[in-house]
Design a protein around this motif. Structure first.
Motif, PDB file in Angstrom:
ATOM      1  N   ILE A 314       0.838  -1.205   0.000  1.00  0.00           N
ATOM      2  CA  ILE A 314       0.000   0.000   0.000  1.00  0.00           C
ATOM      3  C   ILE A 314       0.867   1.248   0.000  1.00  0.00           C
ATOM      4  N   ILE A 315       1.902   1.244   0.824  1.00  0.00           N
ATOM      5  CA  ILE A 315       2.809   2.394   0.895  1.00  0.00           C
ATOM      6  C   ILE A 315       3.521   2.599  -0.436  1.00  0.00           C
ATOM      7  N   LEU A 316       3.993   1.518  -1.036  1.00  0.00           N
ATOM      8  CA  LEU A 316       4.689   1.623  -2.316  1.00  0.00           C
ATOM      9  C   LEU A 316       3.789   2.215  -3.389  1.00  0.00           C
ATOM     10  N   ASP A 317       2.532   1.805  -3.414  1.00  0.00           N
ATOM     11  CA  ASP A 317       1.589   2.361  -4.396  1.00  0.00           C
ATOM     12  C   ASP A 317       1.404   3.854  -4.180  1.00  0.00           C
ATOM     13  N   GLU A 318       1.272   4.266  -2.915  1.00  0.00           N
ATOM     14  CA  GLU A 318       1.068   5.684  -2.616  1.00  0.00           C
ATOM     15  C   GLU A 318       2.313   6.502  -2.971  1.00  0.00           C
ATOM     16  N   LEU A 319       3.489   5.972  -2.679  1.00  0.00           N
ATOM     17  CA  LEU A 319       4.725   6.680  -2.996  1.00  0.00           C
ATOM     18  C   LEU A 319       4.946   6.761  -4.509  1.00  0.00           C
ATOM     19  N   TYR A 321       2.599   6.921  -6.869  1.00  0.00           N
ATOM     20  CA  TYR A 321       1.678   7.865  -7.517  1.00  0.00           C
ATOM     21  C   TYR A 321       1.729   9.262  -6.909  1.00  0.00           C
ATOM     22  N   SER A 322       2.524   9.421  -5.850  1.00  0.00           N
ATOM     23  CA  SER A 322       2.721  10.739  -5.261  1.00  0.00           C
ATOM     24  C   SER A 322       4.192  10.883  -4.910  1.00  0.00           C
ATOM     25  N   VAL A 323       4.999  11.214  -5.926  1.00  0.00           N
ATOM     26  CA  VAL A 323       6.451  11.270  -5.753  1.00  0.00           C
ATOM     27  C   VAL A 323       6.850  12.300  -4.692  1.00  0.00           C
ATOM     28  N   ASP A 324       6.051  13.357  -4.539  1.00  0.00           N
ATOM     29  CA  ASP A 324       6.371  14.384  -3.540  1.00  0.00           C
ATOM     30  C   ASP A 324       6.322  13.827  -2.118  1.00  0.00           C
ATOM     31  N   THR A 325       5.637  12.694  -1.945  1.00  0.00           N
ATOM     32  CA  THR A 325       5.520  12.086  -0.617  1.00  0.00           C
ATOM     33  C   THR A 325       6.774  11.305  -0.245  1.00  0.00           C
ATOM     34  N   VAL A 326       7.551  10.904  -1.241  1.00  0.00           N
ATOM     35  CA  VAL A 326       8.721  10.049  -0.984  1.00  0.00           C
ATOM     36  C   VAL A 326       9.699  10.677   0.010  1.00  0.00           C
ATOM     37  N   PRO A 327      10.171  11.924  -0.206  1.00  0.00           N
ATOM     38  CA  PRO A 327      11.128  12.497   0.760  1.00  0.00           C
ATOM     39  C   PRO A 327      10.537  12.667   2.150  1.00  0.00           C
ATOM     40  N   LEU A 328       9.231  13.008   2.225  1.00  0.00           N
ATOM     41  CA  LEU A 328       8.587  13.177   3.529  1.00  0.00           C
ATOM     42  C   LEU A 328       8.551  11.860   4.283  1.00  0.00           C
ATOM     43  N   PHE A 329       8.140  10.792   3.588  1.00  0.00           N
ATOM     44  CA  PHE A 329       8.034   9.494   4.242  1.00  0.00           C
ATOM     45  C   PHE A 329       9.401   8.984   4.682  1.00  0.00           C
ATOM     46  N   LEU A 330      10.390   9.061   3.798  1.00  0.00           N
ATOM     47  CA  LEU A 330      11.715   8.561   4.136  1.00  0.00           C
ATOM     48  C   LEU A 330      12.350   9.343   5.279  1.00  0.00           C
ATOM     49  N   GLN A 331      12.010  10.621   5.367  1.00  0.00           N
ATOM     50  CA  GLN A 331      12.562  11.450   6.434  1.00  0.00           C
ATOM     51  C   GLN A 331      11.934  11.123   7.782  1.00  0.00           C
ATOM     52  N   VAL A 332      10.643  10.838   7.788  1.00  0.00           N
ATOM     53  CA  VAL A 332       9.931  10.685   9.054  1.00  0.00           C
ATOM     54  C   VAL A 332       9.869   9.234   9.527  1.00  0.00           C
ATOM     55  N   PHE A 333       9.956   8.260   8.607  1.00  0.00           N
ATOM     56  CA  PHE A 333       9.836   6.854   8.992  1.00  0.00           C
ATOM     57  C   PHE A 333      11.236   6.296   9.223  1.00  0.00           C
ATOM     58  N   THR A 342      11.014  -1.269   2.557  1.00  0.00           N
ATOM     59  CA  THR A 342      10.280  -0.379   1.652  1.00  0.00           C
ATOM     60  C   THR A 342      11.175   0.134   0.538  1.00  0.00           C
ATOM     61  N   VAL A 343      12.390   0.550   0.882  1.00  0.00           N
ATOM     62  CA  VAL A 343      13.336   1.057  -0.120  1.00  0.00           C
ATOM     63  C   VAL A 343      13.683  -0.034  -1.126  1.00  0.00           C
ATOM     64  N   VAL A 344      13.968  -1.231  -0.624  1.00  0.00           N
ATOM     65  CA  VAL A 344      14.353  -2.339  -1.500  1.00  0.00           C
ATOM     66  C   VAL A 344      13.231  -2.670  -2.480  1.00  0.00           C
ATOM     67  N   GLN A 345      12.008  -2.781  -1.970  1.00  0.00           N
ATOM     68  CA  GLN A 345      10.893  -3.114  -2.854  1.00  0.00           C
ATOM     69  C   GLN A 345      10.618  -1.996  -3.853  1.00  0.00           C
ATOM     70  N   TYR A 346      10.798  -0.754  -3.427  1.00  0.00           N
ATOM     71  CA  TYR A 346      10.595   0.380  -4.342  1.00  0.00           C
ATOM     72  C   TYR A 346      11.603   0.310  -5.491  1.00  0.00           C
ATOM     73  N   LEU A 347      12.876   0.092  -5.167  1.00  0.00           N
ATOM     74  CA  LEU A 347      13.910   0.019  -6.196  1.00  0.00           C
ATOM     75  C   LEU A 347      13.671  -1.132  -7.160  1.00  0.00           C
ATOM     76  N   TRP A 348      13.321  -2.285  -6.608  1.00  0.00           N
ATOM     77  CA  TRP A 348      13.167  -3.462  -7.467  1.00  0.00           C
ATOM     78  C   TRP A 348      11.915  -3.406  -8.335  1.00  0.00           C
ATOM     79  N   LYS A 349      11.022  -2.478  -8.047  1.00  0.00           N
ATOM     80  CA  LYS A 349       9.882  -2.287  -8.956  1.00  0.00           C
ATOM     81  C   LYS A 349      10.339  -1.743 -10.299  1.00  0.00           C
ATOM     82  N   TYR A 350      11.471  -1.027 -10.292  1.00  0.00           N
ATOM     83  CA  TYR A 350      11.928  -0.336 -11.498  1.00  0.00           C
ATOM     84  C   TYR A 350      13.242  -0.875 -12.057  1.00  0.00           C
ATOM     85  N   ILE A 351      13.788  -1.892 -11.431  1.00  0.00           N
ATOM     86  CA  ILE A 351      15.013  -2.497 -11.933  1.00  0.00           C
ATOM     87  C   ILE A 351      14.643  -3.638 -12.871  1.00  0.00           C
ATOM     88  N   ALA A 352      15.220  -3.627 -14.054  1.00  0.00           N
ATOM     89  CA  ALA A 352      14.932  -4.676 -15.036  1.00  0.00           C
ATOM     90  C   ALA A 352      15.405  -6.025 -14.500  1.00  0.00           C
TER      91      ALA A 352
END
Length: 471
Positions: A314-319, A321-333, A342-352
């Motif tokens: 759920i978090i990955l989907d929100e991040l 579709y709302s790229v502006d939320t990424v720095p806020l979430f990473l800073q506060v969580f 979360t970081v690993v799964q986010y990266l691997w969504k876009y790695i071939a």
């Protein structure tokens, strides 16, 4: 002191309860200084009877509800803070669920039989097994001093998020933040010892699972609102810090300005602690998801457990579709385990992903943070990732992932052999981080290294230097 289980002890407790509640009986009609003083006297009497003595007595349902009622309906900051602090003290003194030895929280040998559950203990939650489904909107019809169900918990999150958008954030906001902190404290105290057993039949009975599994809420909407709320808290923290700095540089030290400064500091403290509580809530939900998945794989779940989308997804989907939320979430969580996930799964969504052929004898790819870093070792892969995610977002993901990996994977070395192996892995990790940033700069000539990226590079270079000098 008389034994509460005896008939004499029961009469004593009933008389004591009646005397305590009598303090409140005369102060329900109007809000005056006398009623304010009576409520403070009541809270002090409860603390004196239950918290101060070495063998204090557990408050009854009515006493607990009266203290909780004061927190929910209190209008003065003094009453709000006093009732909140007392509830936290009572939770520490009289836990509902616990293990006889606190050291067993860190042990893998905890068994369900060692878990102590005080079934008759009072809780601020009320979860019914009824088939009727209510909405968050219907929670607004509940009396403000009542116990909370899942829908009213969701309503509390929504109200707080709305308050954070208002310019004038007063006592009601502070009260609701403290209420949320207390509720998360209760959920944590119930969940952590259950989770230590690693048994789904124990974990499924946790207050957290009942809250998130209730049909009175839309689970995805609740978790999305929690994500947006914690990001709003991050922005509030920055705004309050800025206002404090401006006041320090412009005010002359009058009593009025000191009062305003004190209020800002109080709001900053409450906001920071609420942010920590919300982070704990999200981390517990992720732990629960992991336990559910493990239980499902082992065949321990039933149809009654239902199906939920894992919070990380759920978090990955929100991040996404709302790229502006990424720095806020990473800073506060800041929870290293789940931040790294979360970081690993986010990266691997876009790695071939490498193509798997019939001749392949190994797994398709190394879906870890180190594995993701190695995908930046060539310009073609790096250029593809940057194009999909964006240079700034990639830097944020790598820098925060590096911080989380350092905290999560390299904290303790138990033996000399492990220390040597981890030192080597740590140096390799640092080299991969530097290589990744070098690759990004070579493929994206005009990319500016963010401050957090510079911090990550400095840390990596320092660790390599220290480890090489110690060889």
């Amino acid at each position: 002191m008389k034994n509460p289980s005896s008939s004499g002890g029961k009469s004593y407790r009933e008389g004591f309860e009646a005397n305590l509640l009598a303090i409140l009986d005369a102060c329900e009609a109007k809000e005056t200084q006398d009623t304010h003083d009576d409520r403070l006297a009541f809270l002090d009497a409860v603390r004196t009877a239950s918290v101060v003595p070495e063998h204090g007595t557990r408050p009854t349902y009515k006493i607990f509800e009266a203290v909780f009622h004061i927190l929910r309906l209190g209008k003065s900051l003094e009453l709000i803070m006093a009732s909140y602090q007392l509830l936290i003290e009572l939770e520490k003194r009289f836990p509902r669920v616990y293990l006889p030895s606190e050291d067993k929280f860190k042990s893998s040998s905890v068994t369900p039989s060692e878990l102590v559950v005080v079934k008759e203990a009072w809780t601020p939650f009320i979860f019914s097994m009824e088939g009727n489904v209510s909405t968050v909107g219907e929670a607004a019809d509940r009396q403000p001093g009542e116990l909370l169900d899942s829908s009213s918990f969701h309503l509390l999150i929504e109200e707080l998020a709305e308050m954070l958008t208002e310019a004038n954030f007063q006592a009601t906001g502070v009260k609701n933040m403290l209420l949320l902190q207390y509720l998360v404290y209760v959920l944590e105290g119930d969940f952590l010892p259950r989770n230590a057993t690693m048994k789904w039949n124990v974990q499924r009975e946790s207050l957290l699972n009942m809250l998130l599994g209730s049909r009175k809420i839309n689970y995805k909407n609740l978790m999305k609102d929690c994500l947006h709320f914690i990001c709003q808290l991050s922005q509030l923290h920055v705004q309050l810090n800025t206002r404090l700095e401006l006041k320090d540089s412009s005010e002359t030290g009058t009593s009025l300005s000191n009062c305003h400064t004190a209020l800002l500091i109080a709001l900053l403290e409450v906001g920071t602690n609420t942010c920590v509580s919300m982070e704990k809530f999200l981390a517990m939900a992720m732990e629960l998801d992991m336990s559910r998945k493990k239980a499902d794989n082992e065949g321990y779940t039933t149809r009654a457990d239902g199906v939920r989308t894992p919070l990380v997804e759920i978090i990955l989907d929100e991040l996404t579709y709302s790229v502006d939320t990424v720095p806020l979430f990473l800073q506060v969580f800041n929870d290293p385990k789940w931040k790294l996930e979360t970081v690993v799964q986010y990266l691997w969504k876009y790695i071939a992903k490498p193509v798997r052929t019939r001749r392949s004898n190994s797994s398709t790819h190394d879906a870890t943070f180190s594995g993701a870093l190695k995908c930046f070792s060539n310009n073609t892969s790096t250029k593809s990732i940057i194009k999909k995610i964006g240079p700034d977002t990639v830097q944020l993901l790598l820098a925060h992932g590096f911080q989380a990996q350092l905290s999560e994977g390299y904290r303790e070395d138990n033996t000399a052999g492990q220390a040597q192996g981890k030192a080597g892995n740590l140096v390799d990790l640092c080299k991969d981080v530097i290589t990744a940033f070098d690759s990004m700069r070579s493929t994206h000539e005009h990319m500016e290294i963010l401050s957090i990226g510079k911090e990550a590079l400095f840390t990596a270079a320092t660790i390599i230097s220290v480890e090489n000098s110690s060889d």
